[in-house]
Design a protein around this motif. Structure first.
Motif, PDB file in Angstrom:
ATOM      1  N   GLN A  82      45.034   4.430  54.957  1.00 31.87           N
ATOM      2  CA  GLN A  82      44.188   5.606  55.118  1.00 31.87           C
ATOM      3  C   GLN A  82      43.487   5.565  56.481  1.00 31.87           C
ATOM      4  OE1 GLN A  82      44.063   8.100  52.718  1.00 31.87           O
ATOM      5  NE2 GLN A  82      45.685   6.878  51.749  1.00 31.87           N
ATOM      6  N   GLU A  83      43.004   6.712  56.936  1.00 32.94           N
ATOM      7  CA  GLU A  83      42.324   6.781  58.218  1.00 32.94           C
ATOM      8  C   GLU A  83      40.847   6.423  58.123  1.00 32.94           C
ATOM      9  OE1 GLU A  83      42.996  10.632  59.807  1.00 32.94           O
ATOM     10  OE2 GLU A  83      45.143  10.286  60.187  1.00 32.94           O
ATOM     11  N   GLU A  84      40.420   5.997  56.949  1.00 35.13           N
ATOM     12  CA  GLU A  84      39.019   5.641  56.730  1.00 35.13           C
ATOM     13  C   GLU A  84      38.931   4.367  55.909  1.00 35.13           C
ATOM     14  OE1 GLU A  84      38.102   9.146  53.749  1.00 35.13           O
ATOM     15  OE2 GLU A  84      39.770   9.396  55.111  1.00 35.13           O
ATOM     16  N   GLU A  85      37.773   3.750  55.921  1.00 34.95           N
ATOM     17  CA  GLU A  85      37.571   2.515  55.168  1.00 34.95           C
ATOM     18  C   GLU A  85      37.592   2.784  53.666  1.00 34.95           C
ATOM     19  OE1 GLU A  85      34.014   0.513  56.428  1.00 34.95           O
ATOM     20  OE2 GLU A  85      34.317   1.119  58.512  1.00 34.95           O
ATOM     21  N   LEU A  86      38.192   1.875  52.911  1.00 32.81           N
ATOM     22  CA  LEU A  86      38.112   1.909  51.454  1.00 32.81           C
ATOM     23  C   LEU A  86      36.922   1.042  51.060  1.00 32.81           C
ATOM     24  CD1 LEU A  86      41.876   1.554  50.449  1.00 32.81           C
ATOM     25  CD2 LEU A  86      40.596   3.601  51.125  1.00 32.81           C
ATOM     26  N   THR A  87      36.013   1.589  50.267  1.00 34.44           N
ATOM     27  CA  THR A  87      34.730   0.911  50.049  1.00 34.44           C
ATOM     28  C   THR A  87      34.526   0.320  48.652  1.00 34.44           C
ATOM     29  OG1 THR A  87      33.692   3.034  49.495  1.00 34.44           O
ATOM     30  CG2 THR A  87      33.584   2.317  51.796  1.00 34.44           C
ATOM     31  N   CYS A  88      35.139   0.921  47.620  1.00 36.96           N
ATOM     32  CA  CYS A  88      34.862   0.450  46.270  1.00 36.96           C
ATOM     33  C   CYS A  88      35.974   0.867  45.316  1.00 36.96           C
ATOM     34  CB  CYS A  88      33.522   1.012  45.787  1.00 36.96           C
ATOM     35  SG  CYS A  88      32.821   0.104  44.390  1.00 36.96           S
ATOM     36  N   LEU A  89      36.064   0.162  44.163  1.00 35.89           N
ATOM     37  CA  LEU A  89      37.132   0.384  43.195  1.00 35.89           C
ATOM     38  C   LEU A  89      36.578   0.545  41.785  1.00 35.89           C
ATOM     39  CD1 LEU A  89      39.501  -2.488  44.402  1.00 35.89           C
ATOM     40  CD2 LEU A  89      39.849  -0.053  44.837  1.00 35.89           C
ATOM     41  N   GLY A  90      37.317   1.282  40.944  1.00 28.82           N
ATOM     42  CA  GLY A  90      36.961   1.423  39.532  1.00 28.82           C
ATOM     43  C   GLY A  90      38.182   1.785  38.720  1.00 28.82           C
ATOM     44  N   LEU A  91      38.208   1.387  37.442  1.00 23.32           N
ATOM     45  CA  LEU A  91      39.316   1.687  36.535  1.00 23.32           C
ATOM     46  C   LEU A  91      38.865   2.683  35.481  1.00 23.32           C
ATOM     47  CD1 LEU A  91      40.860  -1.870  35.934  1.00 23.32           C
ATOM     48  CD2 LEU A  91      41.438  -0.195  37.693  1.00 23.32           C
ATOM     49  N   PHE A  92      39.751   3.644  35.150  1.00 23.41           N
ATOM     50  CA  PHE A  92      39.433   4.700  34.190  1.00 23.41           C
ATOM     51  C   PHE A  92      40.637   4.981  33.300  1.00 23.41           C
ATOM     52  CE2 PHE A  92      36.616   5.202  37.748  1.00 23.41           C
ATOM     53  CZ  PHE A  92      35.410   5.555  37.175  1.00 23.41           C
ATOM     54  N   ARG A  93      40.387   5.826  32.290  1.00 22.66           N
ATOM     55  CA  ARG A  93      41.425   6.263  31.362  1.00 22.66           C
ATOM     56  C   ARG A  93      42.192   5.074  30.783  1.00 22.66           C
ATOM     57  NH1 ARG A  93      43.236  11.691  31.152  1.00 22.66           N
ATOM     58  NH2 ARG A  93      41.351  12.970  31.178  1.00 22.66           N
ATOM     59  N   SER A  94      41.421   4.183  30.140  1.00 22.50           N
ATOM     60  CA  SER A  94      42.006   2.980  29.521  1.00 22.50           C
ATOM     61  C   SER A  94      42.828   2.185  30.523  1.00 22.50           C
ATOM     62  CB  SER A  94      42.857   3.362  28.310  1.00 22.50           C
ATOM     63  OG  SER A  94      42.084   4.044  27.349  1.00 22.50           O
ATOM     64  N   GLU A  95      42.298   2.075  31.737  1.00 18.20           N
ATOM     65  CA  GLU A  95      42.895   1.295  32.821  1.00 18.20           C
ATOM     66  C   GLU A  95      44.239   1.842  33.278  1.00 18.20           C
ATOM     67  OE1 GLU A  95      42.932  -2.721  31.348  1.00 18.20           O
ATOM     68  OE2 GLU A  95      40.850  -3.038  31.922  1.00 18.20           O
TER      69      GLU A  95
END
Length: 391
Positions: free
Chosen positions: A236-249
């Motif tokens: 990506q052209e920008e920094e990735l800052t954080c992660l999260g899991l959803f919908r039963s992973e």
């Protein structure tokens, strides 16, 4: 163990934190004709009004003397760990009645950059700018294992994977996997695929993959079972800052430094499946609240709630005066805590989100009614400013 009362904010600030803004109290103009509001929007506004009428119970704020570098809730007990720039980790017992300082652990000679409890809550892991990793027994407060010069450059983030395994990522893009059962100070796996700092680490319950976001704009995935590199995403052209899991992973959410949310399907980590422009300011951290709702924190000091499926802005959860740097959710999911550059930690009661789980709205007449969408945990009196920077 020394027990003493924590220094909290002045009385007037604490009182205001426990109050909430009633929508009807902030509106002087005539109510919008109900014919202009669709049923879904009516329903969510009704729930927000109901919650605004209730007293929001949550612990009072904590104000620290030193810059806060990370916070972490204990997985079973009502304890919050706070890392600071002096290299210390402070443990607080939190409750609605007040917060008690349990212990101050002097662990590192330089800034503590990240902390996390083991999944069983027995151990506290901490990383430092001095390149060390410390493992502390929570019950005794004593150090039981340490790794000196664990990374060649300072580690940036740490993530507990189970009772024994934890992962770290450093400023140079190196990811390391550690096992506390190994007698030596050697890592059990190491990978260098990124050119910039590792900003966040997450895994699923079965410990199948380890996902790592980076400042170079790439999501790197490790196969934990085979202990080998799996795949790296398109840059990506920008920094990735954080992660999260959803919908039963089954869904992975990645935030960026330009206020975007990227969606990846589980096991398809090479290219994102969707993108949502959440705001115009950097997202510093995020926390999953339900299977469909995320709370995101921003450089402008705001906590904002977003319904992911479908993509809907729900409103302001809370706010700080300065940029929010850390966010975590407590063991029973009742509170989230956020810390900012102002050296303060605020607690927000988020129980009401369970009622919003299935609620959606079309947000027609957005420009006319945007001020109505603040959430019960926010005490903001003029939330129109929040929506002004949303598309």
């Amino acid at each position: 163990m020394v027990i003493q009362k924590n220094n909290m904010e002045p009385e007037e600030d604490v009182a205001s934190s426990d109050s909430s803004v009633s929508i009807t109290d902030t509106e002087d103009e005539e109510s919008v004709n109900s014919d202009e509001v669709d049923e879904d929007e009516d329903e969510i506004l009704k729930k927000i009004r109901e919650e605004n009428g209730k007293e929001r119970n949550h612990p009072p704020p904590i104000v620290c003397n030193d810059f806060i570098t990370d916070i972490s809730f204990h997985p079973d007990q009502d304890i919050l760990a706070v890392g600071n720039i002096e290299g210390d980790v402070i443990l607080y017992k939190y409750s609605n009645e007040g917060n008690i300082l349990l212990e101050s652990l002097e662990l590192h000679v330089e800034a503590c950059r990240g902390i996390d409890f083991s999944t069983d809550g027995k151990h506290l892991f901490s990383i430092s700018k001095d390149k060390s990793i410390m493992l502390t027994d929570v019950e005794t407060g004593k150090l039981f294992k340490f790794y000196d010069n664990a990374h060649e450059v300072p580690p940036y983030c740490i993530k507990s994977l189970d009772d024994h395994l934890f992962a770290t990522g450093d400023d140079g893009g190196i990811i390391k996997l550690w096992d506390v059962r190994v007698n030596s100070d050697k890592t059990v796996f190491s990978l260098k695929k990124n050119e910039d700092y590792i900003s966040d680490i997450v895994t699923n319950e079965s410990l199948q993959y380890l996902l790592c976001s980076s400042g170079d704009g790439c999501l790197t995935t490790i196969d934990l079972r085979k202990r080998q590199f799996f795949v790296q995403s398109e840059e990506q052209e920008e920094e990735l800052t954080c992660l999260g899991l959803f919908r039963s992973e089954t869904k992975v959410l990645v935030s960026t430094s330009k206020g975007k949310l990227l969606f990846f399907n589980w096991n398809e980590f090479g290219l994102h499946s969707d993108i949502f422009p959440a705001a115009k300011t950097a997202i510093t951290c995020l926390i999953p609240i339900t299977e469909n709702i995320v709370v995101t924190a921003y450089e402008d000091g705001h906590l904002r709630a977003i319904h992911l499926f479908p993509h809907k802005h729900l409103g302001v959860v809370g706010q700080h005066e300065l940029s929010i740097e850390n966010l975590d959710i407590c063991n029973n999911g009742k509170f989230i805590a956020s810390s900012s550059h102002n050296n303060d930690i605020k607690f927000w009661n988020i129980e009401y989100f369970e009622q919003f789980e299935e609620v959606t709205h079309k947000r027609s007449n957005k420009a006319k009614r945007k001020e109505e969408f603040n959430l019960p945990s926010s005490k903001r009196t003029n939330i129109a400013d929040f929506f002004s920077d949303l598309k």
